[in-house]
Design a protein around this motif. Sequence first.
Motif, mmCIF file in Angstrom:
data_model
loop_
_atom_site.group_PDB
_atom_site.id
_atom_site.type_symbol
_atom_site.label_atom_id
_atom_site.label_comp_id
_atom_site.label_asym_id
_atom_site.label_seq_id
_atom_site.Cartn_x
_atom_site.Cartn_y
_atom_site.Cartn_z
ATOM 1 N N TYR A 217 -19.439 -7.503 -46.665
ATOM 2 C CA TYR A 217 -18.739 -6.564 -46.713
ATOM 3 C C TYR A 217 -17.343 -6.631 -45.843
ATOM 4 C CZ TYR A 217 -22.235 -3.649 -49.022
ATOM 5 O OH TYR A 217 -22.919 -3.181 -50.073
ATOM 6 N N ALA A 218 -16.353 -5.933 -46.844
ATOM 7 C CA ALA A 218 -14.837 -5.762 -46.163
ATOM 8 C C ALA A 218 -14.986 -4.267 -45.687
ATOM 9 C CB ALA A 218 -14.014 -6.007 -47.229
ATOM 10 N N THR A 219 -14.261 -4.012 -44.313
ATOM 11 C CA THR A 219 -14.027 -2.951 -43.688
ATOM 12 C C THR A 219 -12.662 -2.497 -44.230
ATOM 13 O OG1 THR A 219 -13.639 -4.014 -41.895
ATOM 14 C CG2 THR A 219 -15.982 -3.003 -42.221
ATOM 15 N N LEU A 220 -12.726 -1.200 -45.051
ATOM 16 C CA LEU A 220 -11.175 -0.812 -45.323
ATOM 17 C C LEU A 220 -10.532 0.311 -44.546
ATOM 18 C CD1 LEU A 220 -12.310 -0.048 -49.179
ATOM 19 C CD2 LEU A 220 -11.538 -2.326 -48.192
ATOM 20 N N SER A 221 -9.357 0.475 -44.465
ATOM 21 C CA SER A 221 -8.590 1.328 -43.873
ATOM 22 C C SER A 221 -8.603 2.332 -44.839
ATOM 23 C CB SER A 221 -7.064 0.717 -43.666
ATOM 24 O OG SER A 221 -6.511 0.742 -44.823
ATOM 25 N N MET A 222 -8.261 3.808 -44.015
ATOM 26 C CA MET A 222 -7.897 4.872 -44.833
ATOM 27 C C MET A 222 -6.671 4.715 -45.766
ATOM 28 S SD MET A 222 -10.389 7.106 -44.218
ATOM 29 C CE MET A 222 -9.650 8.569 -44.974
ATOM 30 N N TYR A 223 -5.759 3.867 -45.565
ATOM 31 C CA TYR A 223 -4.867 3.777 -46.566
ATOM 32 C C TYR A 223 -5.427 2.869 -47.621
ATOM 33 C CZ TYR A 223 -0.926 1.194 -48.495
ATOM 34 O OH TYR A 223 0.347 0.989 -49.488
ATOM 35 N N GLN A 224 -6.273 1.829 -47.650
ATOM 36 C CA GLN A 224 -6.666 1.354 -48.744
ATOM 37 C C GLN A 224 -7.706 2.434 -49.621
ATOM 38 O OE1 GLN A 224 -8.358 -1.815 -46.541
ATOM 39 N NE2 GLN A 224 -6.885 -3.262 -47.269
#
Length: 415
Positions: A217-224
Amino acid sequence: MLTRLLFSLLLLCAGAAYAGPFVGQPVPPQYMQTTQDADIWAQVGDQVISVGTIEEGQIIAVSPMAADYYEFRFGFGTGFIDKQHLEPVQGKQRVQDRLGDLNKPLSNQNLLTWQDVTVYNAPDSRSAPFGTLAENLRYPIIGKLKDRLNQTWYEVRIGNRLGYISSLDAQEDNGIPVLTYHHILRDEENTRFRHTSTTTSVRAFNNQMTWLRDRGYATLSMYQLEGYVRNRMNLPARAVVITFDDGLKSVSRYAYPVLKQYGFKATAFIISSRIKGRPQRWDPKSLQFMSVSELRKIADVFDIQSHTHFLHRVDALHHPILLSRSYHNVLFDFERSRRALAQFNPHVLYLSYPFGGYDEKAVKAANDAGFHLAVTTVKGKVKPGDNPFLLKRLYILKTDSLETMAKIITNQPQG
């Protein structure tokens, strides 16, 4: 050539937020044909990766570049293909026959690929393949249709070309999970908060993060996540957002080292009025908040965002006070929080409502204060086109097994 191409693409994307396809591109796209099976690349999340292939003899619209590659539209962003694999198309009619309706809008839905999948020229597995999409991609679809056997096909667009993917090969996207955490303690020191649902054990948190890492899994930023909600960014299929509310000291003590070890990113929604001037001596029996230096220490893992300034309180009836305050009072608090957190992050653009409490007034104030998104405690996943100020989240409790976590996070419809 491959090494030079990848290097050029990395230089193009490194250190810059993607703003959209063909931004500032003065040269209109032109149609070209592949001379051999060609690999294609694109920025997915924060990486430039191989995203599939285009078969020999296929026509796509590209934008000529002063580099070793051409650009073309890929999903919500830009794809790249080696110049050596293309030549001008002979005859306009051959182009027009393969384009479909370029003005047809996307459907606000995506498909997910769990393995490399074939993209066909027609919604029929007997038709010639256009190319492939690589595994672990989210890709926007124009619509769904049925073939003669009542099988569902996803219609997509790559380089202005229409393509078709069987629903037997890909899944429809049911949204990105945004996970919510608050307090983390070791089992042996947790005497006061053992029965508090928002307290997670260090052991459980570590196991949960290990599960995410082991499954890629990739952990996304709120920007993403904003790019996903607004249909502006290509993201992987295996993706999750990790958030922590309040800004408790236990986050820097226990969550930070685990996330850093695994190379994960997370968002810390901070109550800005409770930031301490100096670190407090650790006391697991009380709720302690991070200090200025502790917030700066975790900034390489955590994106610092707003959980309001003074509004994280309840009234005598245990209702969030935000609900009883005037619009101007709420707006003032939101703006003050953004200013107070600017010392840690010049881009405080995301809000978590205190105790999940919100109303029409709070939503308007969040927008007027300059926030781009706001999260609630309503259970569910985030999907493209959702109200950006009413985004849902999910809890993984300390009592939840990893099997339960898998059911919550994986791509299953939420009940």
